[in-house]
Design an enzyme around this catalytic site. Structure first.
Site, PDB file in Angstrom:
ATOM      1  N   ARG A  88     -63.346  61.646  63.161  1.00  0.00           N
ATOM      2  CA  ARG A  88     -62.579  62.790  63.650  1.00  0.00           C
ATOM      3  C   ARG A  88     -61.312  62.362  64.382  1.00  0.00           C
ATOM      4  NH1 ARG A  88     -67.171  66.713  63.940  1.00  0.00           N
ATOM      5  NH2 ARG A  88     -66.301  68.764  64.336  1.00  0.00           N
ATOM      6  N   ARG A 127     -71.243  82.181  62.152  1.00  0.00           N
ATOM      7  CA  ARG A 127     -72.230  81.145  61.799  1.00  0.00           C
ATOM      8  C   ARG A 127     -73.466  81.260  62.672  1.00  0.00           C
ATOM      9  NH1 ARG A 127     -70.480  74.941  61.496  1.00  0.00           N
ATOM     10  NH2 ARG A 127     -69.910  75.231  63.685  1.00  0.00           N
ATOM     11  N   ARG A 160     -74.713  79.072  67.953  1.00  0.00           N
ATOM     12  CA  ARG A 160     -74.408  77.915  68.804  1.00  0.00           C
ATOM     13  C   ARG A 160     -73.473  78.361  69.919  1.00  0.00           C
ATOM     14  NH1 ARG A 160     -72.415  73.305  64.656  1.00  0.00           N
ATOM     15  NH2 ARG A 160     -70.817  73.049  66.236  1.00  0.00           N
ATOM     16  N   ARG A 171     -61.658  74.499  69.560  1.00  0.00           N
ATOM     17  CA  ARG A 171     -62.059  73.458  68.599  1.00  0.00           C
ATOM     18  C   ARG A 171     -61.050  73.339  67.470  1.00  0.00           C
ATOM     19  NH1 ARG A 171     -67.478  75.798  67.192  1.00  0.00           N
ATOM     20  NH2 ARG A 171     -67.567  74.221  65.561  1.00  0.00           N
TER      21      ARG A 171
HETATM   22  P1  ADP Z   1     -68.472  71.636  63.124  1.00  0.00           P
HETATM   23  O1  ADP Z   1     -69.677  71.840  62.236  1.00  0.00           O
HETATM   24  O2  ADP Z   1     -67.958  72.932  63.637  1.00  0.00           O
HETATM   25  O3  ADP Z   1     -67.410  70.828  62.469  1.00  0.00           O
HETATM   26  P2  ADP Z   1     -69.919  69.607  64.575  1.00  0.00           P
HETATM   27  O4  ADP Z   1     -71.333  70.020  64.614  1.00  0.00           O
HETATM   28  O5  ADP Z   1     -69.534  68.593  63.560  1.00  0.00           O
HETATM   29  O6  ADP Z   1     -68.987  70.893  64.434  1.00  0.00           O
HETATM   30  O7  ADP Z   1     -69.478  69.076  66.000  1.00  0.00           O
HETATM   31  C1  ADP Z   1     -69.748  69.789  67.183  1.00  0.00           C
HETATM   32  C2  ADP Z   1     -69.089  69.090  68.359  1.00  0.00           C
HETATM   33  O8  ADP Z   1     -69.651  67.771  68.527  1.00  0.00           O
HETATM   34  C3  ADP Z   1     -67.581  68.863  68.239  1.00  0.00           C
HETATM   35  O9  ADP Z   1     -66.829  69.999  68.634  1.00  0.00           O
HETATM   36  C4  ADP Z   1     -67.391  67.676  69.179  1.00  0.00           C
HETATM   37  O10 ADP Z   1     -67.390  68.076  70.533  1.00  0.00           O
HETATM   38  C5  ADP Z   1     -68.654  66.850  68.932  1.00  0.00           C
HETATM   39  N1  ADP Z   1     -68.445  65.870  67.842  1.00  0.00           N
HETATM   40  C6  ADP Z   1     -69.049  65.877  66.622  1.00  0.00           C
HETATM   41  N2  ADP Z   1     -68.618  64.845  65.885  1.00  0.00           N
HETATM   42  C7  ADP Z   1     -67.712  64.172  66.645  1.00  0.00           C
HETATM   43  C8  ADP Z   1     -66.908  63.027  66.435  1.00  0.00           C
HETATM   44  N3  ADP Z   1     -66.921  62.349  65.274  1.00  0.00           N
HETATM   45  N4  ADP Z   1     -66.083  62.634  67.446  1.00  0.00           N
HETATM   46  C9  ADP Z   1     -66.062  63.282  68.616  1.00  0.00           C
HETATM   47  N5  ADP Z   1     -66.786  64.366  68.879  1.00  0.00           N
HETATM   48  C10 ADP Z   1     -67.609  64.829  67.904  1.00  0.00           C
HETATM   49  P1  ADP Z   2     -68.733  72.946  58.924  1.00  0.00           P
HETATM   50  O1  ADP Z   2     -69.988  72.104  58.872  1.00  0.00           O
HETATM   51  O2  ADP Z   2     -67.633  72.384  58.075  1.00  0.00           O
HETATM   52  O3  ADP Z   2     -68.286  73.229  60.324  1.00  0.00           O
HETATM   53  P2  ADP Z   2     -70.464  75.089  57.887  1.00  0.00           P
HETATM   54  O4  ADP Z   2     -71.003  74.492  56.635  1.00  0.00           O
HETATM   55  O5  ADP Z   2     -71.374  75.174  59.058  1.00  0.00           O
HETATM   56  O6  ADP Z   2     -69.064  74.364  58.291  1.00  0.00           O
HETATM   57  O7  ADP Z   2     -69.911  76.555  57.525  1.00  0.00           O
HETATM   58  C1  ADP Z   2     -69.349  77.392  58.537  1.00  0.00           C
HETATM   59  C2  ADP Z   2     -69.806  78.827  58.299  1.00  0.00           C
HETATM   60  O8  ADP Z   2     -69.206  79.335  57.103  1.00  0.00           O
HETATM   61  C3  ADP Z   2     -71.307  78.981  58.115  1.00  0.00           C
HETATM   62  O9  ADP Z   2     -71.692  80.199  58.705  1.00  0.00           O
HETATM   63  C4  ADP Z   2     -71.503  79.025  56.592  1.00  0.00           C
HETATM   64  O10 ADP Z   2     -72.637  79.801  56.222  1.00  0.00           O
HETATM   65  C5  ADP Z   2     -70.211  79.696  56.138  1.00  0.00           C
HETATM   66  N1  ADP Z   2     -69.727  79.155  54.843  1.00  0.00           N
HETATM   67  C6  ADP Z   2     -69.754  77.880  54.407  1.00  0.00           C
HETATM   68  N2  ADP Z   2     -69.189  77.769  53.176  1.00  0.00           N
HETATM   69  C7  ADP Z   2     -68.788  79.023  52.831  1.00  0.00           C
HETATM   70  C8  ADP Z   2     -68.125  79.587  51.659  1.00  0.00           C
HETATM   71  N3  ADP Z   2     -67.770  78.793  50.648  1.00  0.00           N
HETATM   72  N4  ADP Z   2     -67.881  80.897  51.677  1.00  0.00           N
HETATM   73  C9  ADP Z   2     -68.230  81.685  52.737  1.00  0.00           C
HETATM   74  N5  ADP Z   2     -68.844  81.232  53.845  1.00  0.00           N
HETATM   75  C10 ADP Z   2     -69.124  79.913  53.905  1.00  0.00           C
END
Ligand code: ADP
Ligand code: ADP
Ligand code: ZN
Length: 214
Positions: A88, A127, A160, A171
């Protein structure tokens, strides 16, 4: 083969991870899931991570890099892993590539899920996440079959903390500032496939598997 699933929060990385892992027979390594697991267990790492996650900020590179290196060194990752949410920052990318190089491993493919900014807030604030297994759902695009209950493990499906709209905006700002530049760093490596992540979940899955040659 090690694979990176790259894209902004809400791009669909977590949603698409299971199919990719199954197709390539590699484990899913999500740094966000690792932090949430630690938090659930109340470890010092979990509490440290929470202080950054709640503000929409990144956990410091040194902390994240140590965790990823030890995870990738585990037996089940020897044939590669799917990295979701890592790297990231450019510093994390530099560490990852040099660590893999030292192990005689390399990133086979980077899947860049591209989604227009205006779609991300509704995706993230709608989500819902399983407390048991981390599976993600969406209130309207992908609801669980039974309200509040995970299709996969029957765990509780909740929102969450950091998916509340105010933190979502922080974010996305953090993503633009610190994570978007990682793509420019990855591109010259020649393995980046950009996929339109705004299509349906099924269409995106097909495109990803196609890019991976599966
Ligand atoms: P999302 O699914 O919305 O991309 P994640 O579950 O991957 O979110 O991450 C949630 C939070 O965990 C981030 O907003 C950050 O605070 C922390 N985090 C996750 N991966 C990393 C990373 N590679 N470096 C720094 N912080 C991270
Ligand atoms: P990331 O891990 O990249 O943060 P997620 O896979 O958790 O993202 O997806 C974020 C939200 O968008 C979830 O609520 C998921 O169900 C929804 N979502 C994911 N892919 C799609 C899509 N192609 N079209 C509509 N909604 C989606
Ligand atoms: Zn579950």
């Amino acid at each position: 083969m090690d694979v990176i699933l790259f894209g902004p929060p809400g791009a669909g990385k977590g949603t698409q991870a299971a199919a990719v892992c199954e197709a390539l027979s590699i484990p899913h390594v999500s740094t966000g899931d690792i932090f949430r697991r630690h938090l659930k267990e109340g470890t010092p790492l979990g509490l440290l991570a929470k202080s950054f996650m709640d503000k929409g900020e990144l956990v410091p590179d040194s902390v994240v890099c140590d965790i990823v290196a030890s995870r990738l060194a585990e037996a089940d990752c020897q044939g590669g892993a799917l990295l979701d949410g890592f790297p990231r920052t450019v510093a994390q990318a530099e560490m990852l590539y040099s660590w893999l190089d030292g192990q005689g491993r390399e990133i086979g493919t980077v899947i860049n899920l591209q989604v227009e900014g205006s779609m991300l807030v509704p995706r993230l604030s709608g989500r819902r996440t399983c407390l048991g297994c981390g599976a993600t759902f969406h209130v309207s695009h992908n609801p669980p079959k039974k309200l509040g209950v995970c299709d996969r493990c029957s765990g509780d499906v909740v929102q969450r903390n950091d998916d509340l709209e105010e933190t979502v905006r922080l974010r996305l700002y953090t993503y633009e500032r610190e994570t978007a530049p990682v793509l420019a760093w990855l591109k010259p490596k020649g393995t980046v496939y950009t996929i339109d992540g705004s299509k349906s979940i099924a269409q995106v899955q097909l495109a990803i598997l196609g890019a991976l040659g599966i």
